[in-house]
Each structure stands twice: as structure tokens, then as C-alpha cells.
Design a protein around this motif. Structure first.
Motif, PDB file in Angstrom:
ATOM      1  N   SER A 190       0.824  -1.212   0.000  1.00 13.18           N
ATOM      2  CA  SER A 190       0.000   0.000   0.000  1.00 13.18           C
ATOM      3  C   SER A 190       0.854   1.257   0.000  1.00 13.18           C
ATOM      4  O   SER A 190       0.537   2.242  -0.682  1.00 13.18           O
ATOM      5  N   ARG A 191       1.942   1.232   0.752  1.00 15.72           N
ATOM      6  CA  ARG A 191       2.841   2.387   0.746  1.00 15.72           C
ATOM      7  C   ARG A 191       3.479   2.567  -0.637  1.00 15.72           C
ATOM      8  O   ARG A 191       3.576   3.696  -1.145  1.00 15.72           O
ATOM      9  N   ARG A 192       3.895   1.469  -1.254  1.00 14.01           N
ATOM     10  CA  ARG A 192       4.483   1.591  -2.593  1.00 14.01           C
ATOM     11  C   ARG A 192       3.466   2.135  -3.577  1.00 14.01           C
ATOM     12  O   ARG A 192       3.811   2.929  -4.466  1.00 14.01           O
ATOM     13  N   VAL A 193       2.212   1.717  -3.452  1.00 13.46           N
ATOM     14  CA  VAL A 193       1.157   2.220  -4.344  1.00 13.46           C
ATOM     15  C   VAL A 193       1.087   3.739  -4.266  1.00 13.46           C
ATOM     16  O   VAL A 193       0.936   4.427  -5.287  1.00 13.46           O
ATOM     17  N   PHE A 194       1.214   4.291  -3.067  1.00 14.62           N
ATOM     18  CA  PHE A 194       1.206   5.752  -2.934  1.00 14.62           C
ATOM     19  C   PHE A 194       2.354   6.372  -3.724  1.00 14.62           C
ATOM     20  O   PHE A 194       2.161   7.336  -4.481  1.00 14.62           O
ATOM     21  N   PHE A 195       3.556   5.843  -3.562  1.00 11.76           N
ATOM     22  CA  PHE A 195       4.707   6.435  -4.247  1.00 11.76           C
ATOM     23  C   PHE A 195       4.600   6.294  -5.757  1.00 11.76           C
ATOM     24  O   PHE A 195       4.881   7.246  -6.500  1.00 11.76           O
ATOM     25  N   TRP A 196       4.195   5.126  -6.245  1.00  7.95           N
ATOM     26  CA  TRP A 196       4.030   4.966  -7.693  1.00  7.95           C
ATOM     27  C   TRP A 196       2.953   5.927  -8.204  1.00  7.95           C
ATOM     28  O   TRP A 196       3.106   6.525  -9.283  1.00  7.95           O
ATOM     29  N   GLY A 197       1.860   6.063  -7.466  1.00 10.49           N
ATOM     30  CA  GLY A 197       0.799   6.974  -7.880  1.00 10.49           C
ATOM     31  C   GLY A 197       1.271   8.413  -7.891  1.00 10.49           C
ATOM     32  O   GLY A 197       1.001   9.173  -8.841  1.00 10.49           O
TER      33      GLY A 197
END
Length: 213
Positions: A35-42
Motif C-alpha cells: 500500500s505504501r508503494r502504491v502511494f509512491f508509484w501513484g
């Protein structure tokens, strides 16, 4: 905890910190780091595309997007995406977030497994899905620099066998309610993991409806 990763600042408001703690206490390491990676990719996608987005709303959408896979938030009959969206909505409302912003986060989470639609919607909605697609499917992988990929994954690692394990997390969250996968990509998960699963067919539903010719 690192506040800036790959040039992206992590929201640090009271609400964002509370969301981080809630997700950390609710999800296991795999889902939390995902979920944290999803934020950064987004966020990196938004920066690359020149989109004006609210980092805090994107963060909440990313952090809650898989909450519907957890025992604390899954329902017996709703799509897991809707369970996660409902959890985010309740959380945001408890902080007095305006209804329009609540609706954007709700929609971002509810549609994150419906490819081809979110990308045409408002930035919060589009970027949550973009982040998920990058982390799970590798879509637009080469649009991110090697340095950015390394920096994000150094802080929030992809564990060994992430691909197989994320599929298992999906399966565990939906196997009790297979009808909720009709019309979305999670039907593929049950087809792979549940030998008893039988796909619904859109045309069969039409042909077998109660309507008389």
C-alpha cells in the motif's frame, strides 16, 4: 520513518499519521508495504503527468485500497474493493473531510480493479489505480527510473515471492464470496486458486433472466 522517498514527501498530517497507524495495525507486512508503494508509484505518476492532485487524499486511497481483504473490514457479501472504500469513507468522515473528497477516495478504491476507467477520472481516482497497476502488474514499469524504483523498494521492500503471495492474499480475501468477482479481474484469482470456482457468464445471465421474449 523516512519522510521523503524518491522525491515524494509522505503526508504528515494528523489524519495521515492516524491512517498509517491504522493500516499498520490492521494489515500484515506484505499489504502494508504494498500500500505504501502504491502511494509512491501513484504520486510519481502524477508528477510525471503534471497532474494536480491532493497528496493526502492519494495517500488515504493507497493505504486503504486493500483493507477489504482484512478480517477487520471484510463483509460477507460486498466486493472487497467496496469494503475498503467504505472503511476509508468512515475514516475520512471522522476527520470532517469534505464530501467531494470523500467521494473521490471512495471511488478510487472501489474502481481500482476495473481497468480502463479510472485513468479517465479525477487525479485521486486515476493515480490510485496507476499505483496499483505498477506495483502488482508492472504496468508502466519502464516509465519509472531505476533510481526511483530502488529507493521506494529499499524503504518498502517487495518480499520474496511477492507475486505468488499477493495472489494468495487476494484469494483469501474473496474466496468466501465468489459472486463478488463477477465482472472484475479478481475472477482470475479464484480461477487460479480455487478448484471449485465456476465463472459466471455475462451472456448466460442475460439469456437466463426472468424477462420473457
Amino acid at each position: 520513518m523516512t519522510k521523503i522517498i524518491a522525491g515524494i514527501e509522505v503526508p504528515d498530517s494528523l489524519m495521515a499519521r492516524a491512517a498509517t497507524q491504522l493500516v499498520r495495525d490492521t494489515e500484515d507486512d506484505l499489504l502494508y508495504n504494498h500500500s505504501r508503494r502504491v502511494f509512491f508509484w501513484g504520486a510519481l505518476t502524477g508528477k510525471r503527468r503534471g497532474l494536480k492532485y491532493d497528496p493526502e487524499l492519494l495517500y488515504i486511497g493507497a493505504m486503504f485500497h486493500d483493507m477489504g481483504l482484512t478480517k477487520a473490514h471484510w463483509s460477507p457479501d460486498l466486493r472487497f474493493e467496496v469494503d475498503g472504500a467504505n472503511a476509508a469513507r468512515d475514516f475520512l468522515k471522522s476527520y470532517g473531510v469534505p464530501e467531494r473528497d470523500v467521494e473521490d477516495v471512495w471511488t478510487a478504491i472501489a474502481l481500482h480493479t476495473t481497468p480502463g476507467v479510472p485513468e479517465h477520472m479525477r487525479p485521486t481516482i486515476a493515480l490510485v489505480t496507476a499505483g496499483v497497476e505498477m506495483d502488482v502488474l508492472g504496468i508502466a514499469y519502464d516509465d519509472f527510473s531505476h533510481e526511483h524504483r530502488d529507493q521506494v523498494c529499499a524503504c518498502h521492500p517487495r518480499e520474496a515471492n511477492f507475486k505468488e503471495n499477493i495472489i494468495d492474499h487476494f484469494a483469501n480475501g474473496i474466496i468466501r464470496k465468489p459472486l463478488t468477482t463477477f465482472g472484475n479481474v479478481k475472477a482470475d484469482v479464484l480461477a487460479l486458486r480455487d478448484p471449485n470456482y465456476r465463472r459466471m457468464n455475462f451472456c448466460s445471465v442475460i439469456l437466463n433472466s426472468k424477462w420473457q421474449e
